[in-house]
Design a protein around this motif. Sequence first.
Motif, PDB file in Angstrom:
ATOM      1  N   THR A 115       0.791  -1.273  -0.051  1.00  0.00           N
ATOM      2  CA  THR A 115       0.086  -0.137   0.137  1.00  0.00           C
ATOM      3  C   THR A 115       0.827   1.329  -0.061  1.00  0.00           C
ATOM      4  O   THR A 115       2.033   1.077   0.043  1.00  0.00           O
ATOM      5  CB  THR A 115      -0.961   0.109   1.178  1.00  0.00           C
ATOM      6  OG1 THR A 115       0.174   0.304   2.500  1.00  0.00           O
ATOM      7  CG2 THR A 115      -1.675  -1.370   1.257  1.00  0.00           C
ATOM      8  N   ALA A 116       0.293   2.679  -0.324  1.00  0.00           N
ATOM      9  CA  ALA A 116       1.032   3.567  -0.316  1.00  0.00           C
ATOM     10  C   ALA A 116       1.453   4.183   1.202  1.00  0.00           C
ATOM     11  O   ALA A 116       2.211   4.933   1.312  1.00  0.00           O
ATOM     12  CB  ALA A 116       0.197   4.646  -0.800  1.00  0.00           C
ATOM     13  N   SER A 156       3.314   3.965   4.576  1.00  0.00           N
ATOM     14  CA  SER A 156       4.773   3.854   4.954  1.00  0.00           C
ATOM     15  C   SER A 156       5.024   4.554   6.255  1.00  0.00           C
ATOM     16  O   SER A 156       4.652   5.344   6.784  1.00  0.00           O
ATOM     17  CB  SER A 156       5.697   4.186   3.532  1.00  0.00           C
ATOM     18  OG  SER A 156       5.373   5.801   3.588  1.00  0.00           O
ATOM     19  N   GLU A 204       8.836   9.797   6.446  1.00  0.00           N
ATOM     20  CA  GLU A 204       9.963  10.209   5.521  1.00  0.00           C
ATOM     21  C   GLU A 204      11.628  10.286   6.278  1.00  0.00           C
ATOM     22  O   GLU A 204      11.367  10.716   7.355  1.00  0.00           O
ATOM     23  CB  GLU A 204       9.758  11.500   4.695  1.00  0.00           C
ATOM     24  CG  GLU A 204       8.781  11.459   3.841  1.00  0.00           C
ATOM     25  CD  GLU A 204       8.639  10.480   2.792  1.00  0.00           C
ATOM     26  OE1 GLU A 204       9.973  10.514   2.221  1.00  0.00           O
ATOM     27  OE2 GLU A 204       8.067   9.369   2.412  1.00  0.00           O
ATOM     28  N   ARG A 236      17.257   9.199   2.371  1.00  0.00           N
ATOM     29  CA  ARG A 236      16.309   8.600   1.314  1.00  0.00           C
ATOM     30  C   ARG A 236      17.081   8.145   0.110  1.00  0.00           C
ATOM     31  O   ARG A 236      17.168   7.293  -0.681  1.00  0.00           O
ATOM     32  CB  ARG A 236      15.571   9.676   0.821  1.00  0.00           C
ATOM     33  CG  ARG A 236      14.272  10.008   1.808  1.00  0.00           C
ATOM     34  CD  ARG A 236      13.467  10.953   1.349  1.00  0.00           C
ATOM     35  NE  ARG A 236      13.048  10.878  -0.014  1.00  0.00           N
ATOM     36  CZ  ARG A 236      11.931   9.995  -0.460  1.00  0.00           C
ATOM     37  NH1 ARG A 236      11.317   9.253   0.459  1.00  0.00           N
ATOM     38  NH2 ARG A 236      11.575  10.012  -1.778  1.00  0.00           N
ATOM     39  N   ARG A 288      17.652   4.591  -1.528  1.00  0.00           N
ATOM     40  CA  ARG A 288      17.359   4.309  -3.003  1.00  0.00           C
ATOM     41  C   ARG A 288      18.540   3.408  -3.670  1.00  0.00           C
ATOM     42  O   ARG A 288      18.329   2.547  -4.369  1.00  0.00           O
ATOM     43  CB  ARG A 288      17.030   5.605  -3.667  1.00  0.00           C
ATOM     44  CG  ARG A 288      16.748   5.453  -5.170  1.00  0.00           C
ATOM     45  CD  ARG A 288      16.501   6.879  -5.784  1.00  0.00           C
ATOM     46  NE  ARG A 288      15.809   6.676  -7.257  1.00  0.00           N
ATOM     47  CZ  ARG A 288      16.464   5.986  -8.219  1.00  0.00           C
ATOM     48  NH1 ARG A 288      17.968   5.896  -8.151  1.00  0.00           N
ATOM     49  NH2 ARG A 288      15.861   6.080  -9.323  1.00  0.00           N
ATOM     50  N   PRO A 335       7.041  -1.432   0.814  1.00  0.00           N
ATOM     51  CA  PRO A 335       6.530  -0.289   0.324  1.00  0.00           C
ATOM     52  C   PRO A 335       7.518   0.749  -0.279  1.00  0.00           C
ATOM     53  O   PRO A 335       7.087   1.577  -0.782  1.00  0.00           O
ATOM     54  CB  PRO A 335       5.563   0.235   1.512  1.00  0.00           C
ATOM     55  CG  PRO A 335       5.248  -1.070   1.921  1.00  0.00           C
ATOM     56  CD  PRO A 335       6.531  -1.932   1.945  1.00  0.00           C
ATOM     57  N   ALA A 336       8.720   0.698   0.425  1.00  0.00           N
ATOM     58  CA  ALA A 336       9.808   1.706  -0.060  1.00  0.00           C
ATOM     59  C   ALA A 336       9.947   1.657  -1.385  1.00  0.00           C
ATOM     60  O   ALA A 336      10.242   2.677  -2.208  1.00  0.00           O
ATOM     61  CB  ALA A 336      10.856   1.284   0.788  1.00  0.00           C
ATOM     62  N   TYR A 347       7.793   1.254  -3.916  1.00  0.00           N
ATOM     63  CA  TYR A 347       6.975   1.805  -4.404  1.00  0.00           C
ATOM     64  C   TYR A 347       6.899   3.323  -4.257  1.00  0.00           C
ATOM     65  O   TYR A 347       6.495   4.071  -5.353  1.00  0.00           O
ATOM     66  CB  TYR A 347       5.450   1.379  -4.139  1.00  0.00           C
ATOM     67  CG  TYR A 347       5.265   0.096  -4.720  1.00  0.00           C
ATOM     68  CD1 TYR A 347       5.007  -0.521  -6.003  1.00  0.00           C
ATOM     69  CD2 TYR A 347       5.556  -1.175  -3.764  1.00  0.00           C
ATOM     70  CE1 TYR A 347       4.763  -1.655  -6.555  1.00  0.00           C
ATOM     71  CE2 TYR A 347       5.697  -2.461  -4.229  1.00  0.00           C
ATOM     72  CZ  TYR A 347       5.079  -2.768  -5.806  1.00  0.00           C
ATOM     73  OH  TYR A 347       5.170  -4.125  -6.183  1.00  0.00           O
ATOM     74  N   ARG A 348       7.410   3.530  -3.089  1.00  0.00           N
ATOM     75  CA  ARG A 348       7.736   5.360  -3.007  1.00  0.00           C
ATOM     76  C   ARG A 348       8.841   5.737  -3.859  1.00  0.00           C
ATOM     77  O   ARG A 348       8.687   6.672  -4.366  1.00  0.00           O
ATOM     78  CB  ARG A 348       8.036   5.487  -1.615  1.00  0.00           C
ATOM     79  CG  ARG A 348       7.003   5.196  -0.514  1.00  0.00           C
ATOM     80  CD  ARG A 348       7.487   6.069   0.786  1.00  0.00           C
ATOM     81  NE  ARG A 348       8.681   5.926   1.417  1.00  0.00           N
ATOM     82  CZ  ARG A 348       9.007   4.560   2.015  1.00  0.00           C
ATOM     83  NH1 ARG A 348       8.001   3.848   2.453  1.00  0.00           N
ATOM     84  NH2 ARG A 348       9.980   4.611   2.467  1.00  0.00           N
ATOM     85  N   PHE A 349       9.908   4.991  -3.959  1.00  0.00           N
ATOM     86  CA  PHE A 349      11.048   5.289  -4.823  1.00  0.00           C
ATOM     87  C   PHE A 349      10.795   5.312  -6.575  1.00  0.00           C
ATOM     88  O   PHE A 349      11.321   5.968  -7.170  1.00  0.00           O
ATOM     89  CB  PHE A 349      12.457   4.838  -4.455  1.00  0.00           C
ATOM     90  CG  PHE A 349      12.665   5.331  -3.138  1.00  0.00           C
ATOM     91  CD1 PHE A 349      13.369   6.449  -2.924  1.00  0.00           C
ATOM     92  CD2 PHE A 349      12.861   4.222  -1.885  1.00  0.00           C
ATOM     93  CE1 PHE A 349      13.694   6.761  -1.827  1.00  0.00           C
ATOM     94  CE2 PHE A 349      13.515   4.687  -0.757  1.00  0.00           C
ATOM     95  CZ  PHE A 349      13.730   5.769  -0.579  1.00  0.00           C
ATOM     96  N   GLY A 366       7.652   3.693  -7.958  1.00  0.00           N
ATOM     97  CA  GLY A 366       6.517   3.525  -8.439  1.00  0.00           C
ATOM     98  C   GLY A 366       6.005   2.048  -8.711  1.00  0.00           C
ATOM     99  O   GLY A 366       4.984   1.755  -8.370  1.00  0.00           O
TER     100      GLY A 366
END
Length: 248
Positions: free
Chosen positions: A10-11, A13, A16, A22, A26, A59-60, A62-64, A66
């Motif tokens: 899910t979105a 998370s 931040e 970050r 990544r 979920p990380a 998808y944050r970084f 998509g």
Amino acid sequence: MNTESGDDVTAASAPEAPAGGRERTRQRLVEAAAELLAREGRDAVTTRAVAAAAGVQAPAIYRFFGDRDGLLEAVAEYGHAAFLAAKRVDPAPGDPVEDLRAGWDLAVEFGLTNPALYALMYGDPARRTGSAAFRAGMRILEGRVHRLAASGLLRVGERLAATLIHATARGAVLTWLSLPADRRDPGLLTAMRESMVAAVTNEKPAVREPGPAGAARALRAALPEQTTLSPAEQQLLGEWLDRLADDG
């Protein structure tokens, strides 16, 4: 959004992290994906496996990135950066044709040493090749081609030459990787390289041969370095020289 079966993402998370953290996260994800790709192949690069290898929650990704496709795109860019770091640049080679051969050999060697990564970088015609590292690598190739032109050794226009050189190296690697092991004859790579050299260069400087095309290419390559002509005159002369070079 692309998800693999069994991934419940899910979105939502964790809070931040600072920008520096970050970026490190990544990079860790990209490197983990690249290692999985090299070790186990493309199918092994799932969001769950990459997250576990990088020590982060799924979920990380998808944050970084998509989705998984975005992650693979980032891995391809990572490959272009690694390829760029491997390149050796001699701004004034003693023999521009041998410098061309060396650059082509290096490109092919990178592909054969990193087959899964190279296939990801170049195997899909629809994959974008607009990363900063890819563009920097192409500028190195264009510099080699320009030095050939300035030496009167270029048989075709600079843009066509750069495309031919890139295409033959790419084709050589992908063809080699597609062959069964018992059909991988090193002579194939040598033949493709020498065919490329024959297609884009002259045995002797073109300005020593009959006809204006080679001289036009050599003069066109040197044109930006002179200051006698006005910008408008340079542009007009450049157009004339391009026409003469193309006629050859």
